[in-house]
Design a protein around this motif. Structure first.
Motif, PDB file in Angstrom:
ATOM      1  N   ASP A 292     131.290 -38.530  74.662  1.00 11.68           N
ATOM      2  CA  ASP A 292     129.841 -38.732  74.757  1.00 11.68           C
ATOM      3  C   ASP A 292     129.523 -40.224  74.697  1.00 11.68           C
ATOM      4  OD1 ASP A 292     129.614 -35.916  74.837  1.00 11.68           O
ATOM      5  OD2 ASP A 292     129.512 -35.822  72.645  1.00 11.68           O
ATOM      6  N   ASN A 293     128.612 -40.623  73.811  1.00 10.58           N
ATOM      7  CA  ASN A 293     128.204 -42.027  73.675  1.00 10.58           C
ATOM      8  C   ASN A 293     128.715 -42.638  72.380  1.00 10.58           C
ATOM      9  OD1 ASN A 293     126.575 -42.110  76.095  1.00 10.58           O
ATOM     10  ND2 ASN A 293     125.180 -40.757  74.998  1.00 10.58           N
ATOM     11  N   ALA A 294     129.727 -42.050  71.788  1.00 14.08           N
ATOM     12  CA  ALA A 294     130.239 -42.516  70.500  1.00 14.08           C
ATOM     13  C   ALA A 294     130.815 -43.923  70.607  1.00 14.08           C
ATOM     14  CB  ALA A 294     131.307 -41.564  69.984  1.00 14.08           C
ATOM     15  N   VAL A 295     130.704 -44.656  69.499  1.00 17.69           N
ATOM     16  CA  VAL A 295     131.310 -45.975  69.366  1.00 17.69           C
ATOM     17  C   VAL A 295     132.273 -45.904  68.187  1.00 17.69           C
ATOM     18  CG1 VAL A 295     130.921 -48.415  68.893  1.00 17.69           C
ATOM     19  CG2 VAL A 295     129.266 -47.131  70.274  1.00 17.69           C
ATOM     20  N   VAL A 296     133.536 -46.231  68.428  1.00 20.87           N
ATOM     21  CA  VAL A 296     134.566 -46.202  67.389  1.00 20.87           C
ATOM     22  C   VAL A 296     135.225 -47.575  67.375  1.00 20.87           C
ATOM     23  CG1 VAL A 296     136.642 -45.057  66.539  1.00 20.87           C
ATOM     24  CG2 VAL A 296     134.920 -43.741  67.776  1.00 20.87           C
ATOM     25  N   ALA A 297     135.289 -48.201  66.187  1.00 23.76           N
ATOM     26  CA  ALA A 297     135.776 -49.577  66.111  1.00 23.76           C
ATOM     27  C   ALA A 297     136.618 -49.812  64.869  1.00 23.76           C
ATOM     28  CB  ALA A 297     134.581 -50.530  66.124  1.00 23.76           C
ATOM     29  N   ASP A 298     137.222 -50.968  64.845  1.00 21.07           N
ATOM     30  CA  ASP A 298     138.010 -51.477  63.725  1.00 21.07           C
ATOM     31  C   ASP A 298     139.309 -50.703  63.575  1.00 21.07           C
ATOM     32  OD1 ASP A 298     135.918 -53.317  63.303  1.00 21.07           O
ATOM     33  OD2 ASP A 298     134.919 -51.968  61.917  1.00 21.07           O
ATOM     34  N   GLY A 299     139.619 -50.179  62.379  1.00 20.84           N
ATOM     35  CA  GLY A 299     140.908 -49.561  62.116  1.00 20.84           C
ATOM     36  C   GLY A 299     140.866 -48.061  61.971  1.00 20.84           C
ATOM     37  N   CYS A 300     140.025 -47.382  62.716  1.00 16.41           N
ATOM     38  CA  CYS A 300     139.901 -45.919  62.618  1.00 16.41           C
ATOM     39  C   CYS A 300     141.148 -45.232  63.172  1.00 16.41           C
ATOM     40  CB  CYS A 300     138.688 -45.430  63.396  1.00 16.41           C
ATOM     41  SG  CYS A 300     137.122 -46.055  62.766  1.00 16.41           S
TER      42      CYS A 300
ATOM     43  N   GLY B  46     138.995 -52.479  68.975  1.00 15.06           N
ATOM     44  CA  GLY B  46     139.675 -52.859  67.742  1.00 15.06           C
ATOM     45  C   GLY B  46     141.070 -52.276  67.712  1.00 15.06           C
ATOM     46  N   SER B  47     141.520 -51.914  66.511  1.00 12.92           N
ATOM     47  CA  SER B  47     142.872 -51.362  66.359  1.00 12.92           C
ATOM     48  C   SER B  47     142.824 -49.855  66.108  1.00 12.92           C
ATOM     49  CB  SER B  47     143.609 -52.081  65.233  1.00 12.92           C
ATOM     50  OG  SER B  47     142.874 -51.980  64.031  1.00 12.92           O
ATOM     51  N   VAL B  48     141.911 -49.188  66.766  1.00 19.32           N
ATOM     52  CA  VAL B  48     141.760 -47.731  66.661  1.00 19.32           C
ATOM     53  C   VAL B  48     143.026 -47.060  67.179  1.00 19.32           C
ATOM     54  CG1 VAL B  48     140.437 -45.739  67.508  1.00 19.32           C
ATOM     55  CG2 VAL B  48     139.256 -47.870  66.886  1.00 19.32           C
ATOM     56  N   ARG B  49     143.412 -45.939  66.513  1.00 23.55           N
ATOM     57  CA  ARG B  49     144.595 -45.183  66.929  1.00 23.55           C
ATOM     58  C   ARG B  49     144.212 -43.716  67.083  1.00 23.55           C
ATOM     59  NH1 ARG B  49     148.626 -46.166  62.416  1.00 23.55           N
ATOM     60  NH2 ARG B  49     146.745 -45.693  61.273  1.00 23.55           N
ATOM     61  N   LEU B  50     144.443 -43.189  68.285  1.00 25.32           N
ATOM     62  CA  LEU B  50     144.162 -41.791  68.597  1.00 25.32           C
ATOM     63  C   LEU B  50     145.480 -41.062  68.798  1.00 25.32           C
ATOM     64  CD1 LEU B  50     141.349 -42.372  71.254  1.00 25.32           C
ATOM     65  CD2 LEU B  50     141.101 -42.138  68.777  1.00 25.32           C
ATOM     66  N   PHE B  51     145.741 -40.050  67.986  1.00 28.21           N
ATOM     67  CA  PHE B  51     146.987 -39.303  68.053  1.00 28.21           C
ATOM     68  C   PHE B  51     146.701 -37.832  68.347  1.00 28.21           C
ATOM     69  CE2 PHE B  51     147.935 -42.750  65.001  1.00 28.21           C
ATOM     70  CZ  PHE B  51     148.985 -43.354  65.662  1.00 28.21           C
ATOM     71  N   ASP B  52     147.773 -37.083  68.605  1.00 26.43           N
ATOM     72  CA  ASP B  52     147.703 -35.640  68.805  1.00 26.43           C
ATOM     73  C   ASP B  52     146.684 -35.320  69.888  1.00 26.43           C
ATOM     74  OD1 ASP B  52     149.590 -35.472  66.685  1.00 26.43           O
ATOM     75  OD2 ASP B  52     147.943 -35.580  65.237  1.00 26.43           O
TER      76      ASP B  52
ATOM     77  N   VAL C  26     129.354 -43.648  60.034  1.00 28.85           N
ATOM     78  CA  VAL C  26     130.409 -43.557  59.024  1.00 28.85           C
ATOM     79  C   VAL C  26     131.182 -44.867  59.044  1.00 28.85           C
ATOM     80  CG1 VAL C  26     132.451 -42.293  58.251  1.00 28.85           C
ATOM     81  CG2 VAL C  26     130.559 -41.061  59.336  1.00 28.85           C
ATOM     82  N   SER C  27     131.365 -45.460  57.854  1.00 24.21           N
ATOM     83  CA  SER C  27     132.091 -46.726  57.785  1.00 24.21           C
ATOM     84  C   SER C  27     132.813 -46.864  56.454  1.00 24.21           C
ATOM     85  CB  SER C  27     131.133 -47.902  57.984  1.00 24.21           C
ATOM     86  OG  SER C  27     130.172 -47.934  56.958  1.00 24.21           O
ATOM     87  N   GLY C  28     133.748 -47.794  56.417  1.00 29.66           N
ATOM     88  CA  GLY C  28     134.499 -48.052  55.189  1.00 29.66           C
ATOM     89  C   GLY C  28     135.700 -47.147  55.075  1.00 29.66           C
TER      90      GLY C  28
ATOM     91  N   ASP D   5     126.193 -39.509  69.510  1.00 34.16           N
ATOM     92  CA  ASP D   5     125.824 -40.920  69.423  1.00 34.16           C
ATOM     93  C   ASP D   5     126.365 -41.541  68.144  1.00 34.16           C
ATOM     94  OD1 ASP D   5     124.293 -41.059  71.844  1.00 34.16           O
ATOM     95  OD2 ASP D   5     122.725 -39.910  70.832  1.00 34.16           O
ATOM     96  N   ALA D   6     127.422 -40.960  67.593  1.00 35.83           N
ATOM     97  CA  ALA D   6     127.999 -41.425  66.331  1.00 35.83           C
ATOM     98  C   ALA D   6     128.548 -42.846  66.458  1.00 35.83           C
ATOM     99  CB  ALA D   6     129.109 -40.485  65.885  1.00 35.83           C
ATOM    100  N   ILE D   7     128.456 -43.575  65.358  1.00 29.72           N
ATOM    101  CA  ILE D   7     129.074 -44.889  65.249  1.00 29.72           C
ATOM    102  C   ILE D   7     130.005 -44.833  64.051  1.00 29.72           C
ATOM    103  CG2 ILE D   7     128.724 -47.349  64.845  1.00 29.72           C
ATOM    104  CD1 ILE D   7     125.969 -47.035  66.179  1.00 29.72           C
ATOM    105  N   VAL D   8     131.288 -45.077  64.301  1.00 33.83           N
ATOM    106  CA  VAL D   8     132.315 -44.964  63.270  1.00 33.83           C
ATOM    107  C   VAL D   8     133.113 -46.259  63.265  1.00 33.83           C
ATOM    108  CG1 VAL D   8     134.299 -43.633  62.467  1.00 33.83           C
ATOM    109  CG2 VAL D   8     132.421 -42.476  63.646  1.00 33.83           C
ATOM    110  N   ARG D   9     133.200 -46.901  62.074  1.00 34.48           N
ATOM    111  CA  ARG D   9     133.929 -48.167  62.004  1.00 34.48           C
ATOM    112  C   ARG D   9     134.534 -48.368  60.634  1.00 34.48           C
ATOM    113  NH1 ARG D   9     129.786 -52.686  60.882  1.00 34.48           N
ATOM    114  NH2 ARG D   9     131.628 -53.876  61.400  1.00 34.48           N
ATOM    115  N   GLY D  10     135.463 -49.295  60.567  1.00 29.55           N
ATOM    116  CA  GLY D  10     136.164 -49.558  59.315  1.00 29.55           C
ATOM    117  C   GLY D  10     137.456 -48.766  59.268  1.00 29.55           C
ATOM    118  N   GLN D  11     137.878 -48.390  58.086  1.00 33.23           N
ATOM    119  CA  GLN D  11     139.139 -47.671  57.893  1.00 33.23           C
ATOM    120  C   GLN D  11     138.870 -46.174  57.750  1.00 33.23           C
ATOM    121  OE1 GLN D  11     142.005 -49.328  58.296  1.00 33.23           O
ATOM    122  NE2 GLN D  11     140.664 -51.053  58.714  1.00 33.23           N
ATOM    123  N   VAL D  12     138.208 -45.601  58.712  1.00 29.40           N
ATOM    124  CA  VAL D  12     137.870 -44.171  58.709  1.00 29.40           C
ATOM    125  C   VAL D  12     139.037 -43.398  59.326  1.00 29.40           C
ATOM    126  CG1 VAL D  12     136.266 -42.418  59.550  1.00 29.40           C
ATOM    127  CG2 VAL D  12     135.406 -44.676  58.860  1.00 29.40           C
TER     128      VAL D  12
END
Length: 128
Positions: A64-72, A52-58, A104-106, A83-90
């Motif tokens: 691990d096995n995490a899934v990060v999606a959308d606008g995080c 997605g449009s995930v942005r990682l800074f700093d 975690v989502s939204g 095994d975390a799943i994080v999506r949306g505007q987190v």
């Protein structure tokens, strides 16, 4: 996976390459979409999936096995792992962490060393 033509870099026995969008390091075992921004000091490790449009800074890390999606967005040495799943505007900032089997989502903001490692958070909230 989206890598530039940079050579493989070995860090503690794990091969990485620079991501085209931002220049940060991505383990060859991880999957990171070309739409993701991996900043120069950020890393994606293990078998993590980032799309997605995930942005990682700093010095942020997805591992691990995490899934990060959308606008995080991750800033300031924040981490997502397990095994975390994080999506949306987190948004994670200031050493915040999500790991374990957390979902975690939204519109969620975690900051100031907040740590979520199990359960589910949804919707508009700030955890500090």
């Amino acid at each position: 996976m989206s890598f530039d033509e940079s050579p493989v870099v070995d860090i503690h026995g794990v091969p990485y390459r620079s991501h085209l969008n931002g220049g940060g390091l991505v383990a060859l075992s991880a999957h990171v979409a070309s739409t993701v921004h991996v900043g120069l000091r950020a890393m994606v490790r293990g078998r993590a999936i980032v799309v997605g449009s995930v942005r990682l800074f700093d010095e942020s890390v997805v591992e691990d096995n995490a899934v990060v999606a959308d606008g995080c967005t991750l800033r300031g040495s924040s981490r997502i792992g397990g095994d975390a799943i994080v999506r949306g505007q987190v948004t994670l900032a200031d050493h915040a962490r999500i790991d374990g089997d957390a979902r975690v989502s939204g519109g969620v903001l975690l900051q100031h060393f907040a740590h979520i490692n199990q359960g589910s958070l949804k919707g508009g909230m700030t955890v500090s």
